[in-house]
Design a protein around this motif. Structure first.
Motif, PDB file in Angstrom:
ATOM      1  N   TRP A  95       3.310  73.484  91.843  1.00 20.99           N
ATOM      2  CA  TRP A  95       2.477  74.659  91.620  1.00 20.99           C
ATOM      3  C   TRP A  95       2.001  74.823  90.182  1.00 20.99           C
ATOM      4  CZ3 TRP A  95       0.116  77.138  95.343  1.00 20.99           C
ATOM      5  CH2 TRP A  95       0.607  77.004  96.644  1.00 20.99           C
ATOM      6  N   ILE A  96       2.711  74.272  89.218  1.00 25.67           N
ATOM      7  CA  ILE A  96       2.274  74.407  87.829  1.00 25.67           C
ATOM      8  C   ILE A  96       0.954  73.681  87.584  1.00 25.67           C
ATOM      9  CG2 ILE A  96       3.511  72.365  86.992  1.00 25.67           C
ATOM     10  CD1 ILE A  96       3.006  75.816  85.210  1.00 25.67           C
ATOM     11  N   VAL A  97       0.558  72.787  88.500  1.00 27.94           N
ATOM     12  CA  VAL A  97      -0.715  72.075  88.351  1.00 27.94           C
ATOM     13  C   VAL A  97      -1.899  73.000  88.658  1.00 27.94           C
ATOM     14  CG1 VAL A  97      -2.076  70.090  89.185  1.00 27.94           C
ATOM     15  CG2 VAL A  97       0.389  69.864  88.811  1.00 27.94           C
ATOM     16  N   TRP A  98      -1.681  74.066  89.416  1.00 29.96           N
ATOM     17  CA  TRP A  98      -2.791  74.980  89.743  1.00 29.96           C
ATOM     18  C   TRP A  98      -3.459  75.524  88.476  1.00 29.96           C
ATOM     19  CZ3 TRP A  98      -2.245  79.888  93.369  1.00 29.96           C
ATOM     20  CH2 TRP A  98      -3.510  80.445  93.571  1.00 29.96           C
ATOM     21  N   PRO A  99      -2.724  76.064  87.497  1.00 26.57           N
ATOM     22  CA  PRO A  99      -3.402  76.530  86.283  1.00 26.57           C
ATOM     23  C   PRO A  99      -4.159  75.425  85.565  1.00 26.57           C
ATOM     24  CG  PRO A  99      -1.150  77.366  86.379  1.00 26.57           C
ATOM     25  CD  PRO A  99      -1.276  76.363  87.471  1.00 26.57           C
ATOM     26  N   MET A 100      -3.682  74.185  85.655  1.00 21.41           N
ATOM     27  CA  MET A 100      -4.372  73.073  85.019  1.00 21.41           C
ATOM     28  C   MET A 100      -5.727  72.833  85.680  1.00 21.41           C
ATOM     29  SD  MET A 100      -0.906  70.764  84.798  1.00 21.41           S
ATOM     30  CE  MET A 100      -1.620  69.282  84.106  1.00 21.41           C
ATOM     31  N   THR A 101      -5.751  72.874  87.024  1.00 20.38           N
ATOM     32  CA  THR A 101      -7.030  72.698  87.717  1.00 20.38           C
ATOM     33  C   THR A 101      -7.961  73.873  87.445  1.00 20.38           C
ATOM     34  OG1 THR A 101      -6.310  73.758  89.795  1.00 20.38           O
ATOM     35  CG2 THR A 101      -5.859  71.407  89.551  1.00 20.38           C
ATOM     36  N   ASP A 102      -7.384  75.065  87.299  1.00 22.59           N
ATOM     37  CA  ASP A 102      -8.199  76.244  86.997  1.00 22.59           C
ATOM     38  C   ASP A 102      -8.864  76.102  85.625  1.00 22.59           C
ATOM     39  OD1 ASP A 102      -8.804  79.181  87.811  1.00 22.59           O
ATOM     40  OD2 ASP A 102      -8.058  79.368  85.761  1.00 22.59           O
ATOM     41  N   TYR A 103      -8.111  75.602  84.666  1.00 24.60           N
ATOM     42  CA  TYR A 103      -8.693  75.346  83.339  1.00 24.60           C
ATOM     43  C   TYR A 103      -9.845  74.343  83.443  1.00 24.60           C
ATOM     44  CZ  TYR A 103      -9.371  72.807  79.015  1.00 24.60           C
ATOM     45  OH  TYR A 103      -9.956  72.156  77.946  1.00 24.60           O
ATOM     46  N   MET A 122      -5.310  65.335  89.365  1.00 28.17           N
ATOM     47  CA  MET A 122      -4.466  66.512  89.593  1.00 28.17           C
ATOM     48  C   MET A 122      -4.236  66.789  91.064  1.00 28.17           C
ATOM     49  SD  MET A 122      -6.006  68.970  86.607  1.00 28.17           S
ATOM     50  CE  MET A 122      -5.923  68.413  84.885  1.00 28.17           C
ATOM     51  N   THR A 123      -5.224  66.516  91.905  1.00 26.67           N
ATOM     52  CA  THR A 123      -5.061  66.812  93.327  1.00 26.67           C
ATOM     53  C   THR A 123      -3.953  65.977  93.950  1.00 26.67           C
ATOM     54  OG1 THR A 123      -6.368  67.394  95.272  1.00 26.67           O
ATOM     55  CG2 THR A 123      -6.637  65.154  94.438  1.00 26.67           C
ATOM     56  N   GLN A 124      -3.593  64.873  93.310  1.00 26.44           N
ATOM     57  CA  GLN A 124      -2.518  64.020  93.817  1.00 26.44           C
ATOM     58  C   GLN A 124      -1.136  64.557  93.446  1.00 26.44           C
ATOM     59  OE1 GLN A 124      -3.393  59.644  93.476  1.00 26.44           O
ATOM     60  NE2 GLN A 124      -5.225  60.369  92.422  1.00 26.44           N
ATOM     61  N   ARG A 125      -1.112  65.653  92.655  1.00 26.19           N
ATOM     62  CA  ARG A 125       0.159  66.273  92.277  1.00 26.19           C
ATOM     63  C   ARG A 125       0.301  67.692  92.831  1.00 26.19           C
ATOM     64  NH1 ARG A 125      -2.008  61.780  89.385  1.00 26.19           N
ATOM     65  NH2 ARG A 125      -0.256  60.724  88.370  1.00 26.19           N
ATOM     66  N   LEU A 126      -0.748  68.252  93.365  1.00 24.60           N
ATOM     67  CA  LEU A 126      -0.709  69.538  94.083  1.00 24.60           C
ATOM     68  C   LEU A 126      -1.914  69.590  95.004  1.00 24.60           C
ATOM     69  CD1 LEU A 126       0.547  72.384  94.544  1.00 24.60           C
ATOM     70  CD2 LEU A 126      -1.076  73.214  92.855  1.00 24.60           C
ATOM     71  N   THR A 127      -2.983  70.208  94.556  1.00 21.56           N
ATOM     72  CA  THR A 127      -4.280  70.194  95.206  1.00 21.56           C
ATOM     73  C   THR A 127      -5.278  70.749  94.207  1.00 21.56           C
ATOM     74  OG1 THR A 127      -5.649  70.999  97.042  1.00 21.56           O
ATOM     75  CG2 THR A 127      -3.943  72.491  96.227  1.00 21.56           C
ATOM     76  N   ALA A 128      -6.503  70.263  94.285  1.00 22.70           N
ATOM     77  CA  ALA A 128      -7.578  70.791  93.441  1.00 22.70           C
ATOM     78  C   ALA A 128      -8.634  71.467  94.304  1.00 22.70           C
ATOM     79  CB  ALA A 128      -8.200  69.672  92.606  1.00 22.70           C
TER      80      ALA A 128
END
Length: 377
Positions: A95-103, A122-128
């Motif tokens: 879930w910490i990847v979500w803020p990264m995709t948002d940025y 990033m989508t390979q570590r959570l979802t984009a």
């Protein structure tokens, strides 16, 4: 009590992000990032938390967008074909990847090619899926060309992003009004992906088609007519899931495609117990009795609709899945299901009479109901 969704993003994950970002870029101001990201975090809901941590990233990453993406990518855990939402110890995932995709979605609109490359990782570590949508709106030609290539990407997570990120009515995501009006840009992508070897991808295609069915039912019934005959078991499962809204609505084309178009030959009785229920209690039991007067078997889709009382009076119906069965000639069958009455984030209950309709192949065959009282004073 279940853990609140908002706690999927928390201070511990912020500190984990600080560690891996500093590992990727030794000059990263970890203490400032953590102070900005953790400040006021507990007061926010999940989506707001993602935006809050994203703003902290923007304040502390390199000003150059390409360099910032490089830091984010270097902080990621190794890609895995497993469940992407799990946190990792050797890099960032979950879930910490979500803020990264948002940025990336906000800062990358002036660098769309670089941004899409970052989302691919990033989508390979959570979802984009949420971050992709602004690029569909602002850079359609580039994004559609990119999604065409991603249809054959080695990663199932990337292939799923093609379908999930372009869903017209993706939950929690920016609504793609142009695709709600005209979903044709996504149809070639869905056709390429509907026989994907990954069930994870195929389920997304089914949900995407179900989104389309809400606004363009004839398009999806036409899809069924073309793609259901001779379909593999996997494709049939996908198309069945894609048909769920149409079947609940009693759409004649969808019901006919699945051999469910005929009305019940016989009669039905519906009983709901207890007649008086309390929110948060044991719920109610839905009991349907079907009696066939036909000379042969009948394929039946049996659902039920609860007419929920609204705050200002009136009611709105919500259809719930029931049973799929074949009723033999002359057979009588009793079906039972427990229906929970508990507060959920997507529905607010109000006291009053709740009518329940029994739907057999999309047609109302019987009705009953219960009086709902709210717990507490």
């Amino acid at each position: 009590m279940a853990e609140p969704f908002k706690n999927l993003l928390n201070a511990a994950l912020v500190r984990q992000a600080g560690h891996h970002l500093q590992r990727a870029w030794p000059a990263f101001d970890r203490s400032r990032f953590e102070a900005l990201a953790e400040g006021g975090l507990d007061t926010l809901e999940l989506k707001a938390r993602a935006g809050h941590i994203s703003a902290a990233l923007e304040a502390t990453l390199p000003a150059d967008f390409d360099a910032a993406c490089g830091v984010l990518e270097a902080s990621l855990a190794p890609a895995s074909e497993g469940t992407p939402a799990r946190p990792a110890v050797d890099g960032l995932a979950g879930w910490i990847v979500w803020p990264m995709t948002d940025y990336v979605a906000r800062a990358g609109q002036v660098h769309p090619e670089r941004a899409l490359a970052a989302l691919h990782a990033m989508t390979q570590r959570l979802t984009a899926e949420w971050a992709l949508r602004p690029f569909i709106v602002n850079h359609p030609a580039l994004t559609w060309d990119t999604l065409q290539r991603w249809c054959v990407d080695p990663s199932a997570h990337v292939r799923r992003l093609v379908s999930e990120g372009s869903r017209p009515r993706l939950p929690w995501g920016l609504q793609l009004k142009s695709l709600i009006a005209d979903p044709s840009p996504t149809l070639p992508l869905l056709e390429r992906l509907q026989d994907d070897p990954s069930d994870y991808v195929r389920r997304s295609v089914a949900n995407h088609l179900n989104d389309i069915a809400k606004d363009h039912p004839g398009l999806v019934t036409g899809w069924l007519a073309r793609h259901l005959p001779g379909a593999t078991a996997e494709r049939r499962a996908l198309l069945r899931h894609a048909s769920r809204t149409l079947i609940k609505r009693g759409d004649a084309g969808a019901l006919a495609a699945w051999g469910l178009g005929a009305a019940l030959q016989g009669h039905a009785v519906l009983v709901v117990t207890p007649a008086q229920a309390v929110l948060g209690g044991d719920g109610v039991t839905i009991e349907a009795t079907l009696v066939s007067t036909a000379r042969g078997p009948q394929a039946l889709e049996v659902d039920y609709a609860v007419h929920h009382v609204k705050a200002r009076g009136g009611a709105t119906a919500k259809v719930f899945k029931g049973w799929r069965l074949t009723l033999a000639a002359g057979e009588q069958r009793v079906l039972r299901k427990r229906h929970a009455l508990k507060e959920i984030t997507t529905r607010r209950y109000h006291a009053g009479w709740h009518r329940v309709d029994l739907l057999v192949n999309g047609k109302v065959m019987a009705e009953a109901g219960f009086a709902l009282a709210l717990a507490g004073p």
